[in-house]
Design a protein around this motif. Structure first.
Motif, PDB file in Angstrom:
ATOM      1  N   UNK A 136      39.374  54.683  44.088  1.00 18.02           N
ATOM      2  CA  UNK A 136      38.396  53.842  44.767  1.00 18.02           C
ATOM      3  C   UNK A 136      38.060  52.568  44.032  1.00 18.02           C
ATOM      4  N   UNK A 137      38.514  52.435  42.783  1.00 21.69           N
ATOM      5  CA  UNK A 137      38.259  51.223  42.012  1.00 21.69           C
ATOM      6  C   UNK A 137      39.158  50.078  42.476  1.00 21.69           C
ATOM      7  N   UNK A 138      38.719  48.857  42.190  1.00 23.30           N
ATOM      8  CA  UNK A 138      39.569  47.677  42.328  1.00 23.30           C
ATOM      9  C   UNK A 138      40.254  47.428  40.993  1.00 23.30           C
ATOM     10  N   UNK A 139      41.564  47.332  41.015  1.00 22.58           N
ATOM     11  CA  UNK A 139      42.340  47.045  39.810  1.00 22.58           C
ATOM     12  C   UNK A 139      42.489  45.534  39.685  1.00 22.58           C
ATOM     13  N   UNK A 140      41.968  44.984  38.598  1.00 22.07           N
ATOM     14  CA  UNK A 140      42.045  43.544  38.336  1.00 22.07           C
ATOM     15  C   UNK A 140      43.004  43.340  37.168  1.00 22.07           C
ATOM     16  N   UNK A 141      44.098  42.636  37.398  1.00 22.83           N
ATOM     17  CA  UNK A 141      45.163  42.511  36.398  1.00 22.83           C
ATOM     18  C   UNK A 141      45.341  41.050  36.000  1.00 22.83           C
ATOM     19  N   UNK A 142      45.213  40.798  34.711  1.00 23.35           N
ATOM     20  CA  UNK A 142      45.468  39.453  34.173  1.00 23.35           C
ATOM     21  C   UNK A 142      46.804  39.449  33.445  1.00 23.35           C
ATOM     22  N   UNK A 143      47.700  38.567  33.911  1.00 20.78           N
ATOM     23  CA  UNK A 143      49.010  38.400  33.280  1.00 20.78           C
ATOM     24  C   UNK A 143      49.116  37.074  32.536  1.00 20.78           C
ATOM     25  N   UNK A 144      48.147  36.170  32.770  1.00 20.11           N
ATOM     26  CA  UNK A 144      48.136  34.897  32.054  1.00 20.11           C
ATOM     27  C   UNK A 144      49.006  33.819  32.657  1.00 20.11           C
ATOM     28  N   UNK A 145      49.379  33.992  33.942  1.00 24.93           N
ATOM     29  CA  UNK A 145      50.248  33.034  34.627  1.00 24.93           C
ATOM     30  C   UNK A 145      49.559  32.489  35.869  1.00 24.93           C
TER      31      UNK A 145
END
Length: 249
Positions: A136-145
């Motif tokens: 149920x969570x939102x996955x927030x992904x930082x790749x730096x691009x």
């Protein structure tokens, strides 16, 4: 804080179908003359919903698979010249509110060019940050691009293994500065995040998020979870819509 890229409109001169460049704005503006003396100013705007320089929310109808959209409806019955009848932005009319979990994969700098993000990267980020993503969570992904493709530098992106990890964890919403790689990492499954996440998993996506400030604040606080809200304009029947996600600590 806002997780949206700021947009500066450009005048509508050449139309929305002119060849786009890295400097092209996703919003084109027409100023409307209301008379003299003017009692108000007004304008019209034309928005390219899936532009890589606009933070936007993808509806499930955005990406079909084998001629069907989630959960197996024929594309021709769902997306018509009159608009999207099934799996459109109508589903987001009341907004989205859930827990957001940032997994910062760029803590030591942007991911390498052409890098394939896997489940191991997510597991390592959870261990490093002391968090665990729950159903149920939102996955927030930082790749730096930035999400705008650059022909001189192959963009990294999610692998099918990474998307499978999202499925096993029950991710409700993906938010990322980038998503699928350009060019594709695997020709057999060229866009696993969009091509599997949307039509098979029913997982909406927020593309082209601005995550630099979020990553800095999370590192400063030592906290990588927050309340995430996303309330797009209440426009029904679209495949996608601009959105301004907010992270609240």
């Amino acid at each position: 804080m806002s997780l949206a890229i700021p947009i500066r409109p450009t005048p509508l001169i050449s139309g929305p179908f002119a060849p786009s460049t890295q400097d092209a704005s996703p919003v084109q503006q027409v100023m409307v003359y209301t008379g003299s003396p003017a009692i108000a100013t007004a304008d019209l705007m034309m928005v390219t919903n899936h532009h890589p320089r606009s933070t936007h929310l993808d509806a499930l109808a955005h990406m079909p698979r084998d001629g069907r959209v989630y959960p197996g409806r024929l594309l021709g019955e769902s997306v018509t010249p009159a608009g999207v009848q099934h799996c459109s932005t109508t589903a987001f009319a009341s907004g989205i509110v859930t827990r957001g979990v940032l997994l910062d994969l760029a803590v030591n700098g942007p991911l390498p060019s052409g890098y394939a993000v896997t489940s191991r990267d997510f597991d390592a980020a959870e261990e490093r940050q002391g968090v665990r993503l729950e159903s149920g969570d939102a996955l927030v992904v930082r790749c730096g691009w930035p999400m705008t493709p650059d022909p001189a530098r192959p963009m990294p992106g999610m692998s099918l293994d990474a998307v499978r990890w999202m499925h096993h964890r029950g991710v409700a919403l993906y938010v990322g500065d980038i998503g699928d790689a350009h060019p594709a990492l695997d020709p057999a499954c060229p866009a696993p995040l969009h091509g599997v996440g949307l039509p098979l998993m029913g997982m909406p996506l927020i593309d082209a998020a601005e995550l630099e400030e979020l990553a800095a604040v999370s590192a400063e606080l030592g906290r990588y979870t927050f309340l995430l809200t996303a309330a797009p304009p209440r426009i029904h029947g679209l495949t996608g819509v601009p959105v301004n996600p907010l992270a609240l600590f």
